[in-house]
Design a protein around this motif. Structure first.
Motif, PDB file in Angstrom:
ATOM      1  N   VAL A   1     -11.591 -24.635  66.579  1.00 11.97           N
ATOM      2  CA  VAL A   1     -12.575 -25.122  65.623  1.00 11.97           C
ATOM      3  C   VAL A   1     -12.388 -26.626  65.491  1.00 11.97           C
ATOM      4  N   TRP A   2     -13.389 -27.404  65.878  1.00 12.94           N
ATOM      5  CA  TRP A   2     -13.347 -28.853  65.719  1.00 12.94           C
ATOM      6  C   TRP A   2     -13.951 -29.212  64.372  1.00 12.94           C
ATOM      7  N   ILE A   3     -13.191 -29.973  63.574  1.00  6.78           N
ATOM      8  CA  ILE A   3     -13.610 -30.320  62.220  1.00  6.78           C
ATOM      9  C   ILE A   3     -14.031 -31.780  62.207  1.00  6.78           C
ATOM     10  N   ARG A   4     -15.301 -32.025  61.910  1.00  8.27           N
ATOM     11  CA  ARG A   4     -15.797 -33.391  61.886  1.00  8.27           C
ATOM     12  C   ARG A   4     -15.280 -34.110  60.637  1.00  8.27           C
ATOM     13  N   GLY A   5     -15.236 -35.444  60.704  1.00  5.19           N
ATOM     14  CA  GLY A   5     -14.698 -36.239  59.619  1.00  5.19           C
ATOM     15  C   GLY A   5     -15.580 -36.234  58.383  1.00  5.19           C
TER      16      GLY A   5
ATOM     17  N   ALA B   1     -15.872 -20.309  59.671  1.00  3.88           N
ATOM     18  CA  ALA B   1     -15.184 -20.310  60.958  1.00  3.88           C
ATOM     19  C   ALA B   1     -14.140 -19.201  61.009  1.00  3.88           C
ATOM     20  N   ASN B   2     -13.390 -19.015  59.921  1.00  4.95           N
ATOM     21  CA  ASN B   2     -12.367 -17.974  59.861  1.00  4.95           C
ATOM     22  C   ASN B   2     -12.962 -16.590  60.098  1.00  4.95           C
ATOM     23  N   SER B   3     -14.198 -16.396  59.717  1.00 10.51           N
ATOM     24  CA  SER B   3     -14.828 -15.077  59.836  1.00 10.51           C
ATOM     25  C   SER B   3     -15.263 -14.745  61.260  1.00 10.51           C
ATOM     26  N   VAL B   4     -15.289 -15.748  62.159  1.00 10.14           N
ATOM     27  CA  VAL B   4     -15.776 -15.490  63.510  1.00 10.14           C
ATOM     28  C   VAL B   4     -14.744 -15.756  64.600  1.00 10.14           C
ATOM     29  N   VAL B   5     -13.675 -16.511  64.311  1.00  8.04           N
ATOM     30  CA  VAL B   5     -12.740 -16.902  65.366  1.00  8.04           C
ATOM     31  C   VAL B   5     -11.872 -15.740  65.814  1.00  8.04           C
TER      32      VAL B   5
ATOM     33  N   THR C   1     -19.519 -31.725  57.395  1.00  6.84           N
ATOM     34  CA  THR C   1     -19.905 -31.814  55.983  1.00  6.84           C
ATOM     35  C   THR C   1     -21.390 -31.558  55.776  1.00  6.84           C
ATOM     36  N   ASP C   2     -22.218 -31.804  56.786  1.00  7.59           N
ATOM     37  CA  ASP C   2     -23.655 -31.544  56.668  1.00  7.59           C
ATOM     38  C   ASP C   2     -24.056 -30.294  57.433  1.00  7.59           C
ATOM     39  N   GLY C   3     -23.098 -29.407  57.667  1.00  7.44           N
ATOM     40  CA  GLY C   3     -23.376 -28.188  58.409  1.00  7.44           C
ATOM     41  C   GLY C   3     -23.971 -27.100  57.547  1.00  7.44           C
ATOM     42  N   ASP C   4     -24.152 -25.924  58.151  1.00  4.76           N
ATOM     43  CA  ASP C   4     -24.778 -24.785  57.490  1.00  4.76           C
ATOM     44  C   ASP C   4     -24.070 -23.526  57.985  1.00  4.76           C
ATOM     45  N   ASP C   5     -23.564 -22.726  57.060  1.00  7.42           N
ATOM     46  CA  ASP C   5     -22.832 -21.525  57.465  1.00  7.42           C
ATOM     47  C   ASP C   5     -23.718 -20.464  58.106  1.00  7.42           C
ATOM     48  N   SER C   6     -25.030 -20.630  58.014  1.00  4.74           N
ATOM     49  CA  SER C   6     -25.932 -19.716  58.703  1.00  4.74           C
ATOM     50  C   SER C   6     -26.308 -20.227  60.091  1.00  4.74           C
ATOM     51  N   ALA C   7     -25.766 -21.388  60.458  1.00  2.00           N
ATOM     52  CA  ALA C   7     -26.051 -21.977  61.769  1.00  2.00           C
ATOM     53  C   ALA C   7     -25.179 -21.330  62.840  1.00  2.00           C
ATOM     54  N   ALA C   8     -25.335 -21.825  64.056  1.00  3.04           N
ATOM     55  CA  ALA C   8     -24.638 -21.218  65.194  1.00  3.04           C
ATOM     56  C   ALA C   8     -23.187 -21.653  65.318  1.00  3.04           C
TER      57      ALA C   8
ATOM     58  N   LEU D   1      -9.602 -19.898  52.829  1.00  6.00           N
ATOM     59  CA  LEU D   1      -8.651 -18.815  53.063  1.00  6.00           C
ATOM     60  C   LEU D   1      -8.674 -18.467  54.548  1.00  6.00           C
ATOM     61  N   LEU D   2      -7.567 -18.728  55.242  1.00  5.01           N
ATOM     62  CA  LEU D   2      -7.462 -18.477  56.677  1.00  5.01           C
ATOM     63  C   LEU D   2      -6.628 -17.227  56.910  1.00  5.01           C
ATOM     64  N   THR D   3      -7.264 -16.174  57.402  1.00  8.00           N
ATOM     65  CA  THR D   3      -6.594 -14.888  57.624  1.00  8.00           C
ATOM     66  C   THR D   3      -6.689 -14.400  59.059  1.00  8.00           C
ATOM     67  N   ALA D   4      -7.606 -14.956  59.845  1.00  7.64           N
ATOM     68  CA  ALA D   4      -7.713 -14.565  61.255  1.00  7.64           C
ATOM     69  C   ALA D   4      -6.504 -15.095  62.018  1.00  7.64           C
ATOM     70  N   SER D   5      -5.944 -14.302  62.911  1.00 15.25           N
ATOM     71  CA  SER D   5      -4.694 -14.647  63.583  1.00 15.25           C
ATOM     72  C   SER D   5      -4.878 -14.845  65.083  1.00 15.25           C
TER      73      SER D   5
END
Length: 579
Positions: free
Chosen positions: A60-64, A50-54, A30-37, A85-89
């Motif tokens: 993908v571990w999702i923190r609480g 996450a969907n754009s890189v997996v 929740t305190d992350g940044d989409d420009s981070a690593a 929107l999850l499209t990566a397969s």
């Protein structure tokens, strides 16, 4: 399903299971940044990033915490928007993309602040008010695994919006998901594309969903779970195991226009047709517990077994004017507003036109009802007879395939046949039932159904050993009637598909070899059946192998391939990951 196709599909799954590679690991917080690593120390802020890189095999571990979904992504294929929107397969059942709650934490995806369109039909105006539907999570992909979080709060204008919308996807695995308080279905699966389906919905809940301002009426479309539009003979079978649906304004489970078989096992449907924690009865909510219809083109032959439906506004188990008979085995219906088992069916021509008002399905197309309990038994409780004809000229005929249920056996059960007829779901309104210990209360730590004495058979019950042997494991001289075999806890228990602690980078999928045991392994007798995640039968394990305790080791030695196995012993189901 065509047997040759099914055999080929099983062979394909086995060949894909020959190797399993571990992929990259990402984190979302929740305190992350989409420009981070996207690392544990520098997580992403969203699953969209996450969907754009997996890629296949990644985790993908999702923190609480609460994720406030207030922006949307446009999904042109269905002309809708999504908070996520999850499209990566992934590539196979053993090389999925995993979206998992971080161990010991509970992510909550809240759609309350999503911008909602008010379009009445599909168009491509390109502005928010032309959008027809919006969901917090939309999945259009193959071989994904989502586990361990809540989805809640998506509002509506003219159209009902699902908490999770699965569209044109294949082999999606949803585990320990709780979708609630949405203005539409909790989980809606639309398999209207070729070669789809094959989803596994394990230990999931859908409750308190209500669509008050829908263009089709007050409460008309907010089901708990829905599977729809899969064509005859196309794709794979979807399974629900250990799922619960309650206080949804429409139905608990609804498979209207589903022309491909679905399996519902060890699931509960209660109190549907009501809203606002049971204090309101929406005008247009149907209120069926488990609705298996309508199939028009002859493909919707579903299997419903070991399920319980109680205190739904309408019927507990309902065929919904289908033209395709289903199998209803070892289910229990209690205190539903209309019939316990309503097999209202009809016939259609090749163009989908109804040929009769009501008709008893016959031959291989007939409903088969065996070992079920309707309690209390009265004139509306049992199937017994089928209404046939066109309104108002109905008459009753014997229902083909309806036998060895308590109503056929003239077995009028009483309170003395059950351990308990008491549960908070029978008397509590105005409160969140998921927080109150009971049959709809908090799940076990592994996500399995909580134990309750509600509707279980008591020692000496006349329903014990009164069933017909259907090929399932049982105690005593013969199977019991109803959903709960005496002496064997019916469980949807599954071994965690992620380890109890954070995995290392060398095992980043989160799947581990797990030492686990069945109840009283030293007492194990007979055999256990082994399947893959899509229900393909792989073989058996002998009692002495069960007593070993480490099923991962046993499965590795016998089947030699890494992957995910489902092991059934009696009425227990365990999921084991083998590296």
């Amino acid at each position: 399903m065509d047997k040759k196709f099914f055999a080929r599909a099983c062979a394909l799954v086995m060949s894909l299971a020959a190797a399993q590679a571990f992929g990259a690991v990402y984190y979302v917080a929740t305190d992350g940044d989409d420009s981070a690593a996207g690392s544990k120390e520098k997580p992403f802020a969203s699953l969209n990033k996450a969907n754009s890189v997996v890629a296949a095999g990644d985790t993908v571990w999702i923190r609480g915490g609460v994720y406030d979904l207030h922006d949307t992504v446009y999904y042109k294929r269905y002309h809708m928007t999504a908070g996520i929107l999850l499209t990566a397969s992934g590539e196979s059942d053993d090389k999925r993309i995993h979206y998992l709650a971080y161990p010991g934490e509970r992510p909550i995806f809240d759609g309350s602040n999503l911008p909602i369109g008010q379009g009445h039909s599909h168009s491509d105006a390109g502005v928010i008010d032309s959008v027809t539907y919006t969901s917090p999570i939309v999945i259009s992909a193959k071989y994904l695994h989502l586990k361990g979080f809540d989805v809640r709060g998506v509002p509506m204008k003219h159209n009902s919006n699902s908490g999770i919308f699965v569209y044109a996807s294949k082999h999606i695995f949803l585990e320990q998901i709780d979708s609630h308080h949405n203005a539409g279905p909790g989980i809606f699966i639309n398999d209207g594309a070729s070669d789809g389906g094959g989803h596994l919905i394990l230990n999931c809940d859908a409750h308190d969903n209500y669509d008050p301002t829908g263009r089709q009426g007050d409460g008309e479309n907010a089901d708990g779970f829905g599977v729809h539009y899969q064509e005859v003979g196309d794709g794979d079978t979807t399974k629900f195991i250990g799922c619960r649906a309650w206080w949804n304004s429409d139905d608990g489970f609804d498979f209207i226009n589903q022309e491909f078989p679905v399996v519902v096992e060890n699931c509960y449907a209660a109190l549907n047709g009501y809203s606002d924690y049971g204090t309101n009865s929406p005008k247009n909510g149907n209120g069926y517990g488990i609705k298996m219809g309508e199939s028009i083109y002859g493909g919707g032959h579903h299997t419903i077994k070991y399920c319980v439906a109680w205190k739904n506004k309408s019927s507990g188990f309902y065929a919904n004017y289908t033209g395709s008979g289903s199998k209803w085995y070892n289910n229990t219906s209690y205190m539903n507003g209309e019939r316990a088992f309503n097999m209202a069916s009809t016939n259609y021509d090749a163009q989908g036109n109804r040929l009769a008002g009501l008709a008893a399905l016959t031959g291989d197309n007939a409903h088969v009802l065996k070992n079920n309990i309707a309690f209390p038994m009265n004139s509306l409780s049992q199937v017994g007879t089928c209404s046939v004809g066109t309104n108002p000229d109905f008459h009753d005929e014997a229902c083909p395939g309806d036998y060895n249920n308590n109503w056929n056996l003239k077995l009028d059960l009483t309170e003395d046949d059950f351990l308990s007829l008491d549960d908070p779901s029978l008397t509590t309104t105005g409160k969140d039932l998921s927080t109150i210990p009971g049959i709809l209360g908090p799940r076990n730590a592994d996500g399995s159904l909580p134990y309750s004495e509600f509707l279980r058979l008591k020692e000496g019950s006349r329903a014990i050993d009164a069933g017909e042997d259907l090929g399932f494991e049982f105690e005593g001289k013969a199977p019991d009637l109803g959903a709960f075999e005496y002496g064997v806890p019916v469980s949807s228990a599954a071994e965690p598909s992620s380890s109890a602690s954070e995995p290392s980078s060398s095992s980043s999928s989160g799947t581990t070899s797990i030492a686990m045991k069945f109840v009283a392994p030293a007492m194990a007798q007979g055999t256990a059946s082994v399947f893959d995640l899509q229900g393909c039968y792989l073989g058996t394990l002998q009692a002495e192998q069960l007593r070993n305790g480490n099923l991962a080791q046993v499965l590795r030695a016998q089947f030699r391939n890494p992957g995910v196995y489902l092991v059934r012993y009696r009425n227990e189901l365990k999921k084991v990951n083998v590296k």
